[in-house]
Enzyme design. Structure first.
Site, short mmCIF file in Angstrom:
data_model
loop_
_atom_site.label_atom_id
_atom_site.label_comp_id
_atom_site.label_asym_id
_atom_site.label_seq_id
_atom_site.Cartn_x
_atom_site.Cartn_y
_atom_site.Cartn_z
N TYR A 21 91.29 8.15 30.08
CA TYR A 21 90.76 9.34 29.40
C TYR A 21 89.23 9.30 29.40
O TYR A 21 88.56 10.27 29.76
CB TYR A 21 91.29 9.42 27.96
CG TYR A 21 90.37 10.16 27.03
CD1 TYR A 21 90.28 11.54 27.08
CD2 TYR A 21 89.57 9.47 26.12
CE1 TYR A 21 89.41 12.23 26.24
CE2 TYR A 21 88.70 10.14 25.28
CZ TYR A 21 88.62 11.52 25.35
OH TYR A 21 87.75 12.19 24.53
N HIS A 22 88.67 8.18 28.98
CA HIS A 22 87.20 8.09 28.96
C HIS A 22 86.62 8.24 30.37
O HIS A 22 85.56 8.84 30.54
CB HIS A 22 86.76 6.76 28.32
CG HIS A 22 87.03 6.67 26.84
ND1 HIS A 22 88.05 5.94 26.32
CD2 HIS A 22 86.42 7.28 25.79
CE1 HIS A 22 88.05 6.06 24.99
NE2 HIS A 22 87.07 6.87 24.65
N LYS A 40 86.17 11.83 31.15
CA LYS A 40 84.99 12.42 30.51
C LYS A 40 83.72 12.06 31.30
O LYS A 40 82.78 12.85 31.35
CB LYS A 40 84.87 11.93 29.06
CG LYS A 40 86.04 12.28 28.19
CD LYS A 40 86.19 13.79 28.02
CE LYS A 40 86.04 14.20 26.58
NZ LYS A 40 86.38 15.62 26.34
N ASN A 85 91.17 7.50 9.66
CA ASN A 85 92.30 8.33 9.22
C ASN A 85 93.59 7.50 9.20
O ASN A 85 94.39 7.60 8.27
CB ASN A 85 92.48 9.53 10.16
CG ASN A 85 91.35 10.54 10.03
OD1 ASN A 85 90.38 10.31 9.31
ND2 ASN A 85 91.47 11.66 10.74
N ARG A 86 93.78 6.70 10.23
CA ARG A 86 94.97 5.85 10.29
C ARG A 86 95.01 4.86 9.12
O ARG A 86 96.04 4.72 8.46
CB ARG A 86 95.02 5.09 11.62
CG ARG A 86 95.62 5.91 12.76
CD ARG A 86 95.41 5.29 14.14
NE ARG A 86 95.94 3.94 14.32
CZ ARG A 86 97.23 3.62 14.43
NH1 ARG A 86 98.13 4.57 14.33
NH2 ARG A 86 97.60 2.37 14.64
N GLN A 121 80.52 12.56 21.44
CA GLN A 121 80.94 12.43 20.06
C GLN A 121 81.47 11.03 19.76
O GLN A 121 82.17 10.43 20.57
CB GLN A 121 82.04 13.46 19.82
CG GLN A 121 82.51 13.56 18.40
CD GLN A 121 83.25 14.87 18.15
OE1 GLN A 121 82.69 15.83 17.68
NE2 GLN A 121 84.53 14.90 18.48
N ILE A 154 93.63 26.23 31.48
CA ILE A 154 92.34 26.27 32.19
C ILE A 154 92.43 25.63 33.58
O ILE A 154 91.53 25.78 34.39
CB ILE A 154 91.17 25.66 31.39
CG1 ILE A 154 91.37 24.18 31.13
CG2 ILE A 154 90.94 26.43 30.11
CD1 ILE A 154 90.11 23.52 30.61
N SER A 158 88.91 3.68 29.03
CA SER A 158 90.29 4.11 29.28
C SER A 158 90.22 5.17 30.37
O SER A 158 89.14 5.67 30.70
CB SER A 158 90.92 4.72 28.02
OG SER A 158 90.42 6.03 27.82
N THR A 190 96.09 -1.88 10.33
CA THR A 190 96.30 -2.43 11.68
C THR A 190 94.97 -2.67 12.40
O THR A 190 94.54 -1.88 13.23
CB THR A 190 97.15 -1.46 12.53
OG1 THR A 190 96.51 -0.19 12.52
CG2 THR A 190 98.56 -1.32 11.99
N THR A 247 82.15 12.09 24.88
CA THR A 247 82.51 11.03 23.94
C THR A 247 81.57 9.84 24.09
O THR A 247 81.14 9.51 25.21
CB THR A 247 83.97 10.57 24.14
OG1 THR A 247 84.14 9.27 23.56
CG2 THR A 247 84.33 10.45 25.62
N VAL A 272 85.72 10.62 14.89
CA VAL A 272 85.66 11.58 13.78
C VAL A 272 86.63 11.15 12.68
O VAL A 272 87.73 10.70 12.96
CB VAL A 272 86.02 12.99 14.27
CG1 VAL A 272 85.99 14.00 13.12
CG2 VAL A 272 85.07 13.42 15.39
N TYR A 324 92.92 -4.30 15.19
CA TYR A 324 93.24 -4.86 16.50
C TYR A 324 92.37 -6.09 16.76
O TYR A 324 91.14 -6.01 16.81
CB TYR A 324 92.97 -3.83 17.62
CG TYR A 324 93.87 -2.61 17.59
CD1 TYR A 324 95.01 -2.55 16.78
CD2 TYR A 324 93.59 -1.52 18.40
CE1 TYR A 324 95.82 -1.42 16.77
CE2 TYR A 324 94.41 -0.39 18.40
CZ TYR A 324 95.52 -0.35 17.57
OH TYR A 324 96.33 0.76 17.57
#
Lengths: 388, 388
Positions: free
Chosen positions: A172-173, A176, A231-232, A199, A66, A170, A244, A135, A202, A246
């Site tokens: 990445y954030h 967004k 999930n981790r 979001q 894209i 971050s 883990t 996010t 998840v 943090y």
């Protein structure tokens, strides 16, 4: 039309593009780091065939980047969709913090890709509805209640409703947040319709569709880069790795079941934004601290025979470990969302699925390596005066 | 170290980079559109020599593209400056709105270039002070008083001081908002020092340095893409073109003399931000509406023999033509800024200089061609509900 960076059935798939023009998608990024989805993922064409065989429906796929505005523009002009669901971004905060190269790649893929899409929509389908994955991490952890995208501010005797201030955690954030600014601009100036789904984190594996055919199973990442915390923890419990946590584990965020994320996208599509409207929905169903999640996983795992310890690890991120957090999530409930709350049953079902795929777990992917502030010895630069 | 996209004496010059890898700088962009600075501009090396001859000081120049992270990183590592003054961005709002290509180029040059710089500073000079040129246009025209970068918000009985909400009015202004978000992040997470100078609209020609040698004269753009409104009106008055007021002319903004912009940068450099501080100064000295400026130029021009009409042109931008506007600018005054207020003398001096260069005026550059919303017949999508 669904634009996707991931392995979901889709019309488009997008890739991030490095300077060396390697074409990378989410799977390739994982591969690059010697990690992989716990669940084995079939090729895009296999998945489209599987979906056809269970639903009778045909998905047309076009594969491209894209960031390549010409490719995207041609596809938008030919398909002329009524709704564009934009999943085509680099989605990992730790990945964006690994190096200047991964940070630049993240911001370039996300910001330029979305900007290309906005121009193509303005040119060819100005009445279509953009549904964009944002996010909750755009907001950070302000000391006031988090509203859905906008806040009424009273200041020196005057009032206005303005974009909610952002404290992204971050690069990445940050990307967004940039997207939100550009999309808001496109709705204000060009009159496009857009819904930004901010979001939460998840969790979960199965969706109503993925259980119809094992070839439709969703990705399940558990590594520090692409895996999300619950999930981790579930993977760690199954392989006997201490959970883990943090730092102090007081980091509180909004969470939701993967089934609810899909329902939210569906609700947004069925109830489009108005022309010129930039609508922001906070897409999560419950708030938890990291410590609460660790305790829940430890307890559920113990009940099915996995004894696991909880350990505090030096926090690789720069973030407050104790803070106020109260975010609104009313708008999707008003549209009819019926949340699947997190409970023992869901966690134990995840543990069962993970155990089936236990031989695929790559141990080295579990502990965190990416530091937010490589220059600092501990804790980073974030002080109590973080906001200014 | 000064990073510059323009023709000022500098250590670095940066170029934006199109997909075709053409190297463009501000002059080349003007050339591409068949416009040019009213004042003739010497080459970078000539200007560095001129500065040496009047001041005895030597400026070292390195020429490259700040989107090229390797080039920039090497220069930062070798020079190790205490202060970085970042002028290296595509600076035109209309240019960013010409096409998807120019929009992408603007956001890529500005966001990725600045992100590269932040990484190089974090790696090599974490104690250095970044002075970045922002713009008052990041704020737009909210219905509340505009503060300097941050605002204390009281909401549901709790308080926090958060980034001031932004309503940027072009994709260029969006790119500056993205920069602010990234720089704020770098101060919060890496502990860098940064000052963002949210500059108003600059007018004027002469600076204390440029009058020392005619080879040091500054650029003076009067076209729709790079020219600012007062400069444009003065050129229009000299060539007898009706003053191009967009729409009702009630658009109110902050303005400042070019001499004051340089003093503000100097004040910021002499009083650096703290480690971890993202400091925002609103850099303007007075507020005017477009109609007020047109009336001032018409009156001053008439007194020196130029009779000129004022005409309302269809507004190519999407913006409110009547709105509340009240912005704070206390912080630079507190550091000692002594503003040069706008008066008849300055306008008439500008008219005189313009008349000397009258034969260089390119007539076709005067009327606006770039529309913010090419799809709309008139006025664009911005309604009274612009903010949400």
């Amino acid at each position: 039309m669904v634009i996707s960076a991931g392995p979901r059935p889709c019309v488009f798939r997008s890739w991030s593009r490095g300077d060396d023009r390697r074409q990378l998608c989410a799977e390739a990024l994982a591969l690059e780091q010697s990690t992989d989805s716990l669940t084995p993922i079939n090729s895009l064409e296999d998945r489209i065939e599987a979906w056809h065989s269970v639903s009778g429906k045909t998905i047309e796929a076009r594969v491209g980047c894209i960031e390549d505005g010409e490719f995207l523009d041609k596809a938008v002009a030919e398909v002329r969709p009524e709704v564009v669901i934009h999943y085509g971004e680099q989605p990992s905060a730790p990945y964006s913090m690994r190096s200047s190269q991964t940070a630049v790649e993240t911001q370039q893929t996300n910001v330029i890709g979305t900007l290309n899409l906005l121009f193509s929509m303005q040119t060819h389908i100005p009445d279509a509805h953009l549904i964009k994955l944002g996010t909750m991490g755009e907001y950070g952890t302000p000391n006031i209640d988090i509203e859905e995208g906008f806040i009424e501010i009273e200041h020196n005797g005057r009032k206005d409703t303005l974009p909610f201030p952002k404290l992204p955690g971050s690069l990445y954030h940050c990307s967004k947040v940039h997207d939100s600014t550009n999309i808001h601009f496109a709705t204000r100036i060009w009159g496009l319709r857009a819904t930004d789904l901010n979001q939460g984190v998840v969790y979960g594996i199965d969706t109503d569709e993925s259980v119809l055919d094992e070839r439709l199973v969703t990705r399940f990442d558990y590594d520090e880069t692409f895996g999300t915390v619950l999930n981790r923890f579930c993977v760690q419990a199954v392989v006997g790795h201490p959970l883990t946590v943090y730092g102090a584990g007081g980091q509180t965020r909004g969470y939701l079941n993967i089934k609810d994320t899909l329902r939210c996208v569906e609700l947004a599509a069925m109830n489009p934004a108005d022309r010129g409207e930039f609508r922001v929905f906070n897409q999560f169903t419950e708030q938890f601290s990291v410590s609460e999640l660790a305790a829940l996983v430890q307890k559920c795992a113990s009940e099915v025979g996995f004894e696991v310890a909880i350990e505090s690890y030096p926090n690789p991120r720069v973030e407050l470990e104790q803070h106020y957090y109260n975010a609104s999530n009313q708008k999707l409930l008003d549209l009819g969302l019926e949340p699947h709350p997190l409970g023992n049953e869901l966690v134990q079902s995840m543990l069962g699925i993970i155990e089936r795929h236990r031989d695929r777990v790559i141990g080295r992917a579990i502990t965190p390596k990416t530091k937010w502030n490589p220059g600092e010895l501990e804790g980073g630069a974030l002080s109590t005066a973080q906001h200014t």
